[in-house]
Structures are given as structure tokens and as C-alpha cells.
Design an enzyme around this catalytic site. Structure first.
Site, mmCIF file in Angstrom:
data_model
loop_
_atom_site.group_PDB
_atom_site.id
_atom_site.type_symbol
_atom_site.label_atom_id
_atom_site.label_comp_id
_atom_site.label_asym_id
_atom_site.label_seq_id
_atom_site.Cartn_x
_atom_site.Cartn_y
_atom_site.Cartn_z
ATOM 1 N N LYS A 183 -1.081 -5.676 -1.984
ATOM 2 C CA LYS A 183 -0.490 -4.584 -1.193
ATOM 3 C C LYS A 183 -1.597 -3.771 -0.547
ATOM 4 O O LYS A 183 -2.788 -3.979 -0.778
ATOM 5 C CB LYS A 183 0.369 -3.673 -2.087
ATOM 6 C CG LYS A 183 1.441 -4.379 -2.907
ATOM 7 C CD LYS A 183 2.536 -4.973 -2.067
ATOM 8 C CE LYS A 183 3.552 -5.702 -2.944
ATOM 9 N NZ LYS A 183 4.620 -6.370 -2.164
ATOM 10 N N SER B 53 5.196 -10.298 1.932
ATOM 11 C CA SER B 53 5.180 -8.838 1.899
ATOM 12 C C SER B 53 4.047 -8.223 2.713
ATOM 13 O O SER B 53 4.106 -7.038 3.038
ATOM 14 C CB SER B 53 5.084 -8.331 0.454
ATOM 15 O OG SER B 53 3.812 -8.607 -0.094
#
Length: 223
Positions: free
Chosen positions: A112, A73
């Protein structure tokens, strides 16, 4: 014939025992050498190990701790197998890479990038980021955009996303996060805002692989 007194004869015979000859006192118990010194050294070693363990716990709990990236990700910034040191004292800012528990309640941890701070209005249009109406460059996405012949993700505003519906700006004590690999990342577009209290630390330092060791910056992204 007289046998006499044996003890008297021995005393007058001039006989000297081996222990007496070498000055050994049979009545004196022989103690191990340096027993006290050994005990002191052992206690010092145990104390040193205990202090080191306590310091390790304090550092890992309140200052820094290691983290290994799993998943795609955050490609190309971070890849599976990258080993990071998280800073638990740093103040979170826009574009920081952060780690937090998976919102779905599993034992996983997500890594993230902070995109929206409290009070920010977030809009993405044709892969361009707009914060409070101002276009913001995301240089860490340049290689992905160059390699792709289509948009990395669909256009959206906070209000248009199901996960953040009803909000036009990021709420107080919350963050809006995205993975750099926008086409595969599961992030705030799916699970909504992340409470500030859940941020476990910022990824400031990469230790592995060796050819990428060093400080992890914001890739030149500007506000």
C-alpha cells in the site's frame, strides 16, 4: 648334471627387470598427483559458498529482499506480476509504497501507499486529499480520475471511519495507508492504522516487467 644356484645364475646373467629399466622403485607407493592441491581447492570452494550464503541471509534479512505484487489494489502504479526490491533500511515517508503482513492474520503480505504520518489529520472530500487542512495533490491518481465518471471513493475523515473511529489524527508509531486503486483496495479504511514496527520495507526498485524497470518514485506527489 648340476642345477647350480638359480639365484646366483640370475645375478650373473645380466638380466634387468622392466621396472628397473624404467627407473620404477617397486617399494615406493605411488600417490595420486596434486591431492593436497585438490583438497585445498575443495575447501576454498566450500568456504566461498558458505560465505555467499551467509551474506545472502544478511542482505535478505536486514537490507533488501524481493517481493512480487499480487492483486489490483495498487493499479495503475503496480500490477500483478510486478517484481520489486524492498529496502528495509529506508526511513518511511509520506507517499512511500510499503509492504506489511496482512492485518487479518493470513500469510499474505499487503502493498500500500503511506498517506498519513503520526500526527496527521486526514480528510478526503470529492477525491481530494487534505492533510492538516492543506490540499495535497496525488498525481498517481490522475489516470484513474480521468477514466472514471464518478468518485473513486466516498468522502471521509479519520474520525468518521469505523476502523479509525475515535481518532482525529494518526496515532504515534502508526501509519494510515491506502491502495492507489481506491475503488477496490482493502486498506486503512477497513483495517485501521498500521504499526510502524510491521512495515517490512519500502518498494524502491522494480525489476519486472523490463519495460518498467527502475526506481519507483512517488509519482510527483507533493506534500
Amino acid at each position: 648334471m648340476s642345477f647350480g644356484n638359480k639365484n646366483h645364475d640370475d645375478q650373473n646373467s645380466g638380466f634387468v627387470s622392466r621396472n628397473e629399466r624404467f627407473g620404477v622403485d617397486q617399494k615406493k607407493e605411488i600417490q595420486p598427483e596434486n591431492r593436497g592441491s585438490f583438497l585445498r581447492e575443495a575447501l576454498n570452494l566450500i568456504l566461498s559458498v558458505a560465505i555467499a550464503f551467509v551474506l545472502f541471509l544478511v542482505i535478505r534479512t536486514y537490507l533488501f529482499y524481493p517481493f512480487q505484487v499480487v492483486g489490483d489494489s495498487m493499479v495503475p502504479t503496480l500490477e500483478t506480476g510486478d517484481r520489486l526490491i524492498l529496502n528495509k533500511l529506508a526511513e518511511v515517508d509520506r507517499f512511500d509504497i510499503v509492504v506489511f503482513p496482512a492485518p487479518d492474520g493470513t500469510d499474505e503480505e499487503y502493498v500500500k501507499r503511506i498517506i498519513g504520518l503520526p500526527g496527521d489529520e486526514i480528510t478526503y472530500f470529492q477525491d481530494e486529499l487534505y492533510i492538516n487542512g492543506k490540499k495535497i495533490e496525488e498525481h498517481y491518481l490522475e489516470s484513474l480520475k480521468e477514466d472514471s465518471d464518478q468518485q473513486l471513493m466516498s468522502d471521509f475523515t479519520l474520525y468518521s471511519l469505523d476502523a479509525t473511529a475515535g481518532y482525529s489524527v494518526v496515532p504515534e508509531d502508526m501509519y494510515f495507508v491506502l491502495g492507489d486503486n481506491r475503488s477496490v483496495s482493502k486498506d486503512s479504511r477497513v483495517f485501521g492504522f498500521i504499526p510502524a514496527a510491521q512495515i517490512e520495507g519500502t518498494a524502491d526498485l522494480r525489476l519486472w516487467p523490463l519495460n518498467k524497470i527502475g526506481i519507483i518514485d512517488d509519482n510527483g506527489a507533493d506534500e
